[in-house]
Motif scaffolding. Structure first.
Motif, PDB file in Angstrom:
ATOM      1  N   VAL A 201       1.259   9.594  -5.569  1.00 40.33           N
ATOM      2  CA  VAL A 201       1.765  10.936  -5.258  1.00 40.33           C
ATOM      3  C   VAL A 201       2.613  11.469  -6.406  1.00 40.33           C
ATOM      4  CG1 VAL A 201       3.338  12.224  -3.748  1.00 40.33           C
ATOM      5  CG2 VAL A 201       1.686  10.628  -2.760  1.00 40.33           C
ATOM      6  N   LYS A 202       3.432  10.608  -6.972  1.00 37.38           N
ATOM      7  CA  LYS A 202       4.313  11.010  -8.085  1.00 37.38           C
ATOM      8  C   LYS A 202       3.610  10.958  -9.437  1.00 37.38           C
ATOM      9  CE  LYS A 202       8.336   9.182  -5.612  1.00 37.38           C
ATOM     10  NZ  LYS A 202       9.388   8.134  -5.587  1.00 37.38           N
ATOM     11  N   GLN A 203       2.334  10.579  -9.409  1.00 36.93           N
ATOM     12  CA  GLN A 203       1.500  10.471 -10.615  1.00 36.93           C
ATOM     13  C   GLN A 203       2.122   9.509 -11.628  1.00 36.93           C
ATOM     14  OE1 GLN A 203       0.957  14.903 -11.095  1.00 36.93           O
ATOM     15  NE2 GLN A 203      -1.221  14.302 -11.058  1.00 36.93           N
ATOM     16  N   GLU A 204       2.422   8.328 -11.109  1.00 28.58           N
ATOM     17  CA  GLU A 204       2.944   7.239 -11.927  1.00 28.58           C
ATOM     18  C   GLU A 204       1.970   6.068 -11.885  1.00 28.58           C
ATOM     19  OE1 GLU A 204       7.631   8.226 -10.738  1.00 28.58           O
ATOM     20  OE2 GLU A 204       6.732   6.293 -10.248  1.00 28.58           O
ATOM     21  N   ASP A 205       2.112   5.143 -12.837  1.00 28.88           N
ATOM     22  CA  ASP A 205       1.283   3.944 -12.819  1.00 28.88           C
ATOM     23  C   ASP A 205       1.490   3.182 -11.515  1.00 28.88           C
ATOM     24  OD1 ASP A 205       0.240   4.394 -15.345  1.00 28.88           O
ATOM     25  OD2 ASP A 205       1.751   3.173 -16.364  1.00 28.88           O
ATOM     26  N   ILE A 206       0.429   2.543 -11.013  1.00 27.56           N
ATOM     27  CA  ILE A 206       0.496   1.745  -9.792  1.00 27.56           C
ATOM     28  C   ILE A 206       0.961   0.343 -10.154  1.00 27.56           C
ATOM     29  CG2 ILE A 206      -0.747   0.909  -7.777  1.00 27.56           C
ATOM     30  CD1 ILE A 206      -0.569   3.989  -8.021  1.00 27.56           C
ATOM     31  N   VAL A 207       2.024  -0.121  -9.500  1.00 26.75           N
ATOM     32  CA  VAL A 207       2.598  -1.432  -9.793  1.00 26.75           C
ATOM     33  C   VAL A 207       2.054  -2.450  -8.796  1.00 26.75           C
ATOM     34  CG1 VAL A 207       4.715  -2.770 -10.035  1.00 26.75           C
ATOM     35  CG2 VAL A 207       4.685  -0.352 -10.700  1.00 26.75           C
TER      36      VAL A 207
ATOM     37  N   ALA B 212      -5.420  -0.378  -5.307  1.00 28.77           N
ATOM     38  CA  ALA B 212      -4.551   0.077  -6.393  1.00 28.77           C
ATOM     39  C   ALA B 212      -5.328   0.915  -7.394  1.00 28.77           C
ATOM     40  CB  ALA B 212      -3.908  -1.127  -7.086  1.00 28.77           C
ATOM     41  N   LYS B 213      -6.563   0.484  -7.701  1.00 27.92           N
ATOM     42  CA  LYS B 213      -7.388   1.224  -8.669  1.00 27.92           C
ATOM     43  C   LYS B 213      -7.751   2.602  -8.129  1.00 27.92           C
ATOM     44  CE  LYS B 213     -10.035   1.541 -12.420  1.00 27.92           C
ATOM     45  NZ  LYS B 213     -10.766   2.785 -12.179  1.00 27.92           N
TER      46      LYS B 213
ATOM     47  N   VAL C 130      -0.553  -1.527 -13.284  1.00 25.77           N
ATOM     48  CA  VAL C 130       0.241  -2.484 -14.062  1.00 25.77           C
ATOM     49  C   VAL C 130       0.732  -3.577 -13.118  1.00 25.77           C
ATOM     50  CG1 VAL C 130       0.970  -0.771 -15.759  1.00 25.77           C
ATOM     51  CG2 VAL C 130       2.380  -1.160 -13.740  1.00 25.77           C
ATOM     52  N   PHE C 131       1.052  -4.741 -13.687  1.00 27.67           N
ATOM     53  CA  PHE C 131       1.417  -5.901 -12.875  1.00 27.67           C
ATOM     54  C   PHE C 131       2.893  -6.237 -13.058  1.00 27.67           C
ATOM     55  CE2 PHE C 131      -3.068  -5.996 -13.535  1.00 27.67           C
ATOM     56  CZ  PHE C 131      -3.597  -6.481 -12.351  1.00 27.67           C
ATOM     57  N   ASP C 132       3.557  -6.588 -11.919  1.00 28.54           N
ATOM     58  CA  ASP C 132       4.974  -6.928 -11.950  1.00 28.54           C
ATOM     59  C   ASP C 132       5.261  -7.886 -10.803  1.00 28.54           C
ATOM     60  OD1 ASP C 132       7.686  -6.848 -12.697  1.00 28.54           O
ATOM     61  OD2 ASP C 132       8.101  -5.269 -11.241  1.00 28.54           O
ATOM     62  N   LEU C 133       6.058  -8.933 -11.049  1.00 27.70           N
ATOM     63  CA  LEU C 133       6.372  -9.907 -10.010  1.00 27.70           C
ATOM     64  C   LEU C 133       7.428  -9.356  -9.058  1.00 27.70           C
ATOM     65  CD1 LEU C 133       6.478 -13.228 -12.067  1.00 27.70           C
ATOM     66  CD2 LEU C 133       4.644 -12.402 -10.570  1.00 27.70           C
ATOM     67  N   PRO C 134       7.334  -9.669  -7.753  1.00 28.42           N
ATOM     68  CA  PRO C 134       8.325  -9.178  -6.787  1.00 28.42           C
ATOM     69  C   PRO C 134       9.643  -9.931  -6.911  1.00 28.42           C
ATOM     70  CG  PRO C 134       6.786 -10.644  -5.706  1.00 28.42           C
ATOM     71  CD  PRO C 134       6.273 -10.455  -7.113  1.00 28.42           C
TER      72      PRO C 134
ATOM     73  N   LEU D 106       0.820  -1.202   0.000  1.00 24.14           N
ATOM     74  CA  LEU D 106       0.000   0.000   0.000  1.00 24.14           C
ATOM     75  C   LEU D 106       0.860   1.260   0.000  1.00 24.14           C
ATOM     76  CD1 LEU D 106      -2.643   1.501   0.090  1.00 24.14           C
ATOM     77  CD2 LEU D 106      -2.755   1.089   2.557  1.00 24.14           C
ATOM     78  N   SER D 107       1.952   1.252   0.765  1.00 17.40           N
ATOM     79  CA  SER D 107       2.833   2.415   0.814  1.00 17.40           C
ATOM     80  C   SER D 107       3.456   2.689  -0.548  1.00 17.40           C
ATOM     81  CB  SER D 107       3.928   2.201   1.863  1.00 17.40           C
ATOM     82  OG  SER D 107       3.362   2.009   3.143  1.00 17.40           O
ATOM     83  N   GLN D 108       3.830   1.631  -1.253  1.00 18.02           N
ATOM     84  CA  GLN D 108       4.388   1.799  -2.587  1.00 18.02           C
ATOM     85  C   GLN D 108       3.327   2.319  -3.561  1.00 18.02           C
ATOM     86  OE1 GLN D 108       7.809   1.366  -3.398  1.00 18.02           O
ATOM     87  NE2 GLN D 108       7.702   1.494  -1.165  1.00 18.02           N
ATOM     88  N   PHE D 109       2.097   1.843  -3.426  1.00 22.97           N
ATOM     89  CA  PHE D 109       1.013   2.351  -4.263  1.00 22.97           C
ATOM     90  C   PHE D 109       0.821   3.854  -4.029  1.00 22.97           C
ATOM     91  CE2 PHE D 109      -1.535  -1.929  -4.101  1.00 22.97           C
ATOM     92  CZ  PHE D 109      -0.509  -2.544  -4.799  1.00 22.97           C
ATOM     93  N   ILE D 110       0.842   4.238  -2.753  1.00 24.89           N
ATOM     94  CA  ILE D 110       0.628   5.647  -2.399  1.00 24.89           C
ATOM     95  C   ILE D 110       1.710   6.522  -3.009  1.00 24.89           C
ATOM     96  CG2 ILE D 110       0.710   7.278  -0.464  1.00 24.89           C
ATOM     97  CD1 ILE D 110      -0.777   5.093   1.189  1.00 24.89           C
ATOM     98  N   LEU D 111       2.960   6.104  -2.894  1.00 21.77           N
ATOM     99  CA  LEU D 111       4.061   6.903  -3.443  1.00 21.77           C
ATOM    100  C   LEU D 111       3.950   7.036  -4.960  1.00 21.77           C
ATOM    101  CD1 LEU D 111       7.103   5.703  -1.304  1.00 21.77           C
ATOM    102  CD2 LEU D 111       5.903   7.885  -1.182  1.00 21.77           C
ATOM    103  N   LYS D 112       3.522   5.971  -5.622  1.00 17.86           N
ATOM    104  CA  LYS D 112       3.332   6.038  -7.070  1.00 17.86           C
ATOM    105  C   LYS D 112       2.230   7.046  -7.411  1.00 17.86           C
ATOM    106  CE  LYS D 112       6.196   2.838  -8.690  1.00 17.86           C
ATOM    107  NZ  LYS D 112       7.262   3.129  -9.684  1.00 17.86           N
TER     108      LYS D 112
END
Length: 355
Positions: free
Chosen positions: A236-242, A291-292, A303-307, A228-234
């Motif tokens: 904030v920076k107006q980037e796609d949510i991974v 994420a949405k 967008v989807f990406d494996l950890p 969730l924190s990574q989603f929030i930062l994305k």
């Protein structure tokens, strides 16, 4: 720009401070471990706001390893006589630190590793903060004639939901595979709770245990690696949510203002020895829907990406972990103020302002 320059952030702080039963904290003292963390720092802001605007006259002590970090975060309190920073690693004995007050009314143990990379890169420190750190603070609380010890626990103590319940109540006992590195966090939180009960019995101490859902908010650390924190930062920076999974996991969440208000309600009104679940209203949400919502706030896509292996090692295996807050609502009359949409919107807006 600092958090205190955000009108929206200060509105949230004011909302929590206005709920505090000031008469119960009049001339009281509160010690907070993890005071520079997401929850601890909002606690400090709410208590000192109540002190300033409602004449609570509460002395607030925070423990931390990094004085420079604390001074930067709480720069506005440099001349505040109610604010006290004490340099202390909670993985070392607290009793004997001459900077500590000889008498304390409340101790809130909020210090803990709380995100996947920290679990994976420092599994020993994750365990010791929740076990030895808890014991050292309990020892200090006993010596300082503490009125009440508050141990911040986690939804993760419930373990895996194997389909036998819809929501976790406080008496639920879930499954945890203890023979894994990732188990260090939930198992040590369980041990911390057990230590609190042991001190209640053997040392005749008063203890309450808020069990927190997944917490988010503008006081989050920029190093936080929770999904969730990574989603929030994305956002904030107006980037796609991974999104690093299909996002079908369903969790309860708490906006930090609701979390802190709930902690204070438990601290002041909770029953000795009891645990209380805390989450925000209408915040049982699937990860892909979170994420949405954040992608929409940024006008971007999911967008989807494996950890990678390190991230994967620290991730929770839970697929559904939602909390039943009936006990908090019926016994303490606590009503959360923020739904998921509002909490996420406030978080993104404030962070955009200050970043």
């Amino acid at each position: 720009m600092h958090l205190y320059d955000s009108e929206l952030y200060m509105q949230d702080v004011c909302a929590v401070a206005s709920m505090i039963e000031v008469q119960e904290l009049a001339d009281a003292s509160v010690l907070i471990s993890g005071g520079t963390g997401m929850i601890g720092s909002f606690l400090v802001d709410a208590l000192l706001y109540a002190d300033k605007h409602y004449q609570a006259n509460t002395q607030v002590y925070i423990l931390g390893r990094n004085e420079e970090k604390a001074r930067a975060r709480f720069a506005d309190y440099a001349d505040c006589p109610q604010f006290h920073f004490i340099k202390q690693d909670i993985n070392e004995k607290v009793v004997g630190n001459p900077a500590l007050p000889a008498k304390i009314d409340y101790v809130i143990h909020a210090a803990s590793n709380t995100h996947p990379v920290a679990y994976a890169s420092d599994p020993i420190g994750t365990i010791t903060a929740n076990v030895f750190g808890t014991q050292y603070l309990l020892d200090y609380a006993k010596e300082a004639d503490c009125k009440r010890f508050v141990f911040l626990s986690s939804v993760e103590i419930y373990g895996e939901n194997r389909g036998d319940t819809d929501k976790f109540t406080e008496d639920y006992l879930g499954y945890i595979d203890c023979n894994t590195m990732r188990a260090g966090y939930p198992e040590s939180k369980r041990t911390g709770e057990a230590l609190c009960q042991a001190y209640r019995k053997q040392m005749e101490m008063d203890v309450v245990i808020p069990r927190l859902s997944r917490v988010y908010g503008p006081t989050m650390l920029m190093s936080d690696t929770k999904a969730l924190s990574q989603f929030i930062l994305k956002s904030v920076k107006q980037e796609d949510i991974v999104l690093k999974s299909e996002g079908t996991q369903e969790f309860s969440y708490a906006y930090v203002a609701d979390c802190v208000a709930g902690i204070l309600a438990v601290m002041l009104d909770g029953k000795d020895g009891e645990a209380y679940n805390i989450c925000s209203k209408d915040s049982d949400v699937k990860l892909r829907d979170v994420a949405k919502q954040l992608a929409d706030l940024a006008d971007k896509q999911v967008v989807f990406d494996l950890p990678d292996a390190t991230e994967q090692a620290g991730y929770s295996k839970a697929t559904k972990a939602t909390l039943d807050t009936t006990k908090l609502r019926t016994e303490l009359g606590f009503v959360p103020q923020y739904d998921m949409k509002t909490g996420l919107s406030h978080t993104v807006q404030v962070l955009r302002e200050i970043m």
